[in-house]
Scaffold this active site. Structure first.
Site, PDB file in Angstrom:
ATOM      1  N   GLU A 610      15.430   1.423  50.992  1.00 16.71           N
ATOM      2  CA  GLU A 610      16.859   1.125  51.064  1.00 16.71           C
ATOM      3  C   GLU A 610      17.622   2.436  50.970  1.00 16.71           C
ATOM      4  O   GLU A 610      17.398   3.233  50.051  1.00 16.71           O
ATOM      5  CB  GLU A 610      17.306   0.201  49.938  1.00 16.71           C
ATOM      6  CG  GLU A 610      18.808  -0.080  49.979  1.00 16.71           C
ATOM      7  CD  GLU A 610      19.303  -0.947  48.826  1.00 16.71           C
ATOM      8  OE1 GLU A 610      20.527  -1.234  48.797  1.00 16.71           O
ATOM      9  OE2 GLU A 610      18.498  -1.317  47.946  1.00 16.71           O
ATOM     10  N   ASN A 669      23.350  -0.399  53.845  1.00 19.53           N
ATOM     11  CA  ASN A 669      24.438  -1.253  53.381  1.00 19.53           C
ATOM     12  C   ASN A 669      25.659  -1.067  54.281  1.00 19.53           C
ATOM     13  O   ASN A 669      26.013   0.061  54.633  1.00 19.53           O
ATOM     14  CB  ASN A 669      24.807  -0.907  51.943  1.00 19.53           C
ATOM     15  CG  ASN A 669      23.697  -1.240  50.964  1.00 19.53           C
ATOM     16  OD1 ASN A 669      23.535  -2.382  50.548  1.00 19.53           O
ATOM     17  ND2 ASN A 669      22.898  -0.229  50.602  1.00 19.53           N
ATOM     18  N   ASP A 732      22.759  -9.178  50.190  1.00 21.56           N
ATOM     19  CA  ASP A 732      22.562  -8.378  48.980  1.00 21.56           C
ATOM     20  C   ASP A 732      23.273  -9.040  47.797  1.00 21.56           C
ATOM     21  O   ASP A 732      24.281  -9.750  47.982  1.00 21.56           O
ATOM     22  CB  ASP A 732      23.123  -6.974  49.220  1.00 21.56           C
ATOM     23  CG  ASP A 732      22.626  -5.970  48.208  1.00 21.56           C
ATOM     24  OD1 ASP A 732      21.700  -6.313  47.462  1.00 21.56           O
ATOM     25  OD2 ASP A 732      23.160  -4.845  48.199  1.00 21.56           O
ATOM     26  N   GLU A 789      15.745  -6.975  43.005  1.00 20.29           N
ATOM     27  CA  GLU A 789      16.287  -5.663  42.683  1.00 20.29           C
ATOM     28  C   GLU A 789      16.187  -5.419  41.184  1.00 20.29           C
ATOM     29  O   GLU A 789      16.185  -6.336  40.361  1.00 20.29           O
ATOM     30  CB  GLU A 789      17.759  -5.578  43.120  1.00 20.29           C
ATOM     31  CG  GLU A 789      17.972  -5.680  44.606  1.00 20.29           C
ATOM     32  CD  GLU A 789      19.435  -5.567  45.006  1.00 20.29           C
ATOM     33  OE1 GLU A 789      19.750  -4.691  45.831  1.00 20.29           O
ATOM     34  OE2 GLU A 789      20.256  -6.348  44.502  1.00 20.29           O
TER      35      GLU A 789
END
Length: 835
Positions: A610, A669, A732, A789
């Site tokens: 990520e 993102n 997310d 996460e």
């Protein structure tokens, strides 16, 4: 200079010399024609005047002979004299009339001629009266009548002086005409001398006595001068064409005067000297012979005058012809120039002016140009240019429509946030003045309506509120839907906070009025934040940020739905230095991506990374998004940041895929503002298109709050475009927002990421385990993978794997690593311990 003026000037400059030359020739020809006409008239007047002089000389001879006879025998001479006088007057009058009729303008020389001619005629009339009186009272008159004859001779001499004022400058006539001009005057002089010689001899033959002294010597002098004049005339005549009328007249005069007449005079002198009166011819015979000789000389003068008149008449006709031909040529050249200008104007200038006019209007932003074609498009290049401009106009029109579409909220038909940010940008001019206010509105209780009654109800509420705001906002062109259930508008010259408070109360009443939908009444409230411009505002974004802070303050206040930004609310105040820092960091690479590995919880294999943003400060410290994202958003640079991180992430991804045998996925993102912006969405799509071979390995992560709080329609369009490009979608921070499961239903997510807050409470709060289990069950049903996460302990890893979560990321496995270390990280054979 305009093209029409340029072409006109160019054509005039090119054709002006030719036209000027033709006009000058025409002008010169006309002047020459006028001069030739004048000269022809002068030639006619001169001829008539010399004829008058010749006739006056004969009148003098007749008068002198008449004085030599007895009174009773004088009547025969006086009758001839009257006839001769009429001839004299006719010639002089013709000359005077010619000058008077054809020369009306002031000419000092000709005016002098007319004055002297009038005086001469008066003197001639007076002399004739004196002679007639003497005729009636005097018999044979010799010495006593001599003064009258002298008066006539003086008048004759005066006519010669008067005639000189009519002479044409020799530079204006040809050589042949000049010869005729000389012959005309020489013939008159010879005629005058011959006349003065003839009279004494006529009287001598009449009275049969020799010419007395001193008349004898005067007569001999006149005879000598006449002979000298005739020799000069003969020399001039030798230059003439033998077939010419003047030369033939000269030959006759030479035979009659110089040969026979002179010979006769010599015989008379010899007869008187020898007193052989039988050899003296009779008066009548001598008079007839001498008259013939004098008439021959007069003919030379007359024919010469006619030749001169013909010469000037021919020149007059030729110069007139030249004038008309050059005038016609000038007119033709001018007409041709006008035709060329008209043709160029129609086929070149007007189309170019039309085309440049279209371009000018297009440049000014006016795309509603008439599609009417110009007068002519016959020139291939002009037609091609016109077609190119028309195509360009159509493309601009389509672009403008697309741009307007991108700047318009399709649901409410209001301008959107992008339109507001661009219109109120300092790139053009500071849009706010002191006293202006920006009003930020957020609807209360809207989301429950949207979730309880569906999107149709939510759309109805948004549309109705937009219509009410159109009627309320001071300027409809400065009213925007900012996204989701948020609106904003500008109030110019806001009088005071009290006035703004009054407007807020009215706004609350207007918005909170019931909204009818499907037989029900829907109610929403409103939270209002206001920012007033002052000297502390350095950028329009400051106004938006201030109003945003004030609005959120009002929204969190249970007792007040309206707030004006003040010093107590200055929680997000940034200056120009902070702006420069953001701009510099984005330009020089101080903001860059780092990559946190994503691990298979069962095997420990690295499956992806990520991309996370970091900012390396000038002092060497590295900041996380939590520390700098607020200032980036404050200055409207979030989209630029997102594109920057995405571009560099793809660069690293390509390097990793080309260098190693493993091909991990890379996640990036994307913020709410980027998803809501068509321009930023197009930037992402260009990146994906330019890297089609990597698209299937890219995942775009979207926070749940982005789906809740902003322009849902624009965000939905962006996500659909990303999915169509082959990119995977990931939700997310799943579970932290309102309506999470509904959004899983609305959007086709390939991946769901469990927020670290649930992972952190996995062993301390039983509900977290239940919720995670529910998430996993739902994701499995939707065929979406799940990434946990914030995995920081082995216990969390084992528990998540036990619950069925296959992937995770966190400090247990690795902290975010730099781009340069990604390949090495993979090549090191890193594998987390398997469960």
């Amino acid at each position: 200079m305009k093209i029409q003026q340029f072409l006109f000037v160019a054509l005039v400059l090119l054709s002006a010399p030719l036209i000027a030359l033709l006009i000058s020739i025409s002008y010169a020809s006309w002047n020459e024609h006028t001069q030739d006409k004048r000269s022809a008239s002068v030639a006619r007047a001169t001829a008539s005047w010399i004829d008058g002089q010749v006739a006056l000389s004969l009148e003098r001879s007749l008068s002198q002979v008449a004085f030599a006879v007895e009174l009773e025998n004088r009547s025969i001479f006086t009758q001839s004299l009257e006839t001769q006088r009429r001839i004299v007057d006719q010639h002089f009058s013709a000359a005077f009339s010619e000058i008077s009729q054809n020369f009306d303008t002031l000419d000092l020389r000709l005016e002098s001629f007319k004055r002297q001619a009038k005086k001469m005629q008066i003197a001639l009339t007076k002399t004739r009266q004196d002679i007639d009186a003497a005729f009636l009272t005097t018999g044979i008159c010799d010495q006593n009548c001599e003064p009258f004859i002298k008066q006539l001779i003086a008048i004759i001499d005066q006519t010669a002086a008067i005639r000189a004022s009519l002479e044409i400058p020799t530079s204006q006539i040809s050589a042949n005409s000049y010869d005729a001009f000389q012959l005309q005057h020489l013939a008159w002089q010879a005629r005058e001398f011959a006349g003065r010689v003839r009279t004494p001899y006529v009287i001598a033959t009449m009275q049969l006595r020799a010419i007395p002294e001193p008349k004898k010597s005067i007569t001999q002098e006149h005879l000598r001068l006449g002979s000298q004049t005739w020799d000069t005339l003969r020399n001039v005549a030798q230059r003439l064409d033998p077939e010419s009328s003047i030369f033939k007249a000269y030959v006759r005069a030479d035979a009659a005067y110089y040969k026979r007449h002179t010979l006769l005079l010599s015989q008379i002198d010899t007869a008187f000297d020898t007193e052989d009166f039988a050899q003296i011819p009779s008066y009548d015979a001598f008079f007839d012979l001498s008259s013939t000789a004098l008439a021959a000389i007069s003919e030379v003068a007359s024919v010469s005058g006619q030749d001169i008149q013909t010469y000037w008449s021919d020149r007059q006709a030729a110069s007139l012809k030249t004038f008309w031909s050059t005038s016609l040529a000038s007119t033709a050249a001018l007409v041709s120039l006008i035709w060329i200008i008209a043709t160029l104007r129609r086929h070149l200038v007007l189309p170019i002016l039309y085309t440049t006019g279209v371009l000018s209007r297009l440049a000014s932003g006016d795309l509603n140009v008439s599609n009417k074609k110009p007068v002519s498009l016959r020139l291939t290049e002009i037609k091609s240019l016109h077609n190119v401009v028309e195509k360009f106009r159509e493309e601009l029109l389509q672009t403008q429509i697309a741009e307007k579409d991108a700047r318009t909220d399709h649901l409410t038909k209001l301008p959107n946030r992008r339109d507001m940010e661009e219109r109120l940008s300092v790139d053009t001019q500071m849009p706010f003045n002191d006293g202006d206010a920006f009003v930020y509105i957020d609807l209360d209780e809207f989301k429950p309506i949207n979730d309880a009654f569906g999107h149709g109800a939510g759309d109805k509420v948004l549309q109705e509120v937009a219509e009410r705001l159109k009627n309320f906002a001071p300027d409809k062109s400065e009213l925007w839907r900012l996204g989701g259930d948020e609106y904003g508008f500008v109030v110019r010259n806001a009088a005071s906070p009290e006035h703004l408070s009054f407007l807020a109360d009215r706004l609350q009443d207007i918005v909170s009025a019931p909204i009818a939908f499907a037989g029900k009444e829907l109610f929403v409230g409103v939270s209002i934040g206001v920012a007033i411009h002052d000297d502390a505002v350095l950028h329009p974004q400051d106004m938006f940020a201030r109003a945003d802070v004030a609005m959120f303050t009002a929204k969190n206040n249970p007792h007040k739905n309206f707030e004006i930004y003040g010093s107590s609310l200055q929680t997000r105040r940034y200056g120009n230095e902070a702006r420069r820092d953001v701009v510099t960091a984005l330009e020089n690479g101080a903001i860059f991506p780092v990559f946190q590995p994503q691990i298979n919880l069962n095997t420990g294999e690295v499956t992806g990374f990520e991309a996370l943003a970091r900012w390396r400060r000038p002092n060497g410290e590295v900041s996380t998004p939590a520390e700098f994202l607020d200032v980036v958003e404050y200055f409207g640079s979030q989209a630029e940041l997102d594109i920057l991180i995405a571009g560099r992430t793809i660069q690293v991804m390509r390097h990793v895929h080309e260098q190693g045998t493993l091909k991990p996925r890379f996640s990036m993102n994307v913020s709410e503002s980027s998803l809501a912006s068509r321009e930023t969405r197009d930037g992402y799509l260009d990146l994906f298109k330019n890297n089609e071979d990597l698209v299937s390995w890219i995942t775009v992560e979207v926070t749940e709050n982005a789906l809740l709080d902003r322009s849902a329609q624009a965000i939905r369009s962006s996500l659909q475009s990303f999915s169509a490009a082959g990119v995977s979608l990931s939700m997310d921070d799943f579970g932290t927002g309102y309506g999470s499961f509904r959004h899983l239903q609305e959007y086709s997510f390939d991946e769901v990421k469990i927020d670290k807050s649930f992972v952190a409470k996995l062993f301390s709060d039983h509900s977290s385990e239940v919720i995670i289990s529910g998430f996993l069950h739902v994701a499995k049903g939707l065929n979406a993978s799940v990434v946990a996460e914030g995995v920081e302990t082995e216990e969390q890893r084992h528990k998540l794997a036990e619950l069925g979560c296959h992937f995770g990321q966190g400090y247990l496995f690795a902290k975010p690593i730099c781009a340069e270390d990604v390949v090495g990280f993979l090549e090191s054979g890193f594998l987390a311990r398997s469960v």
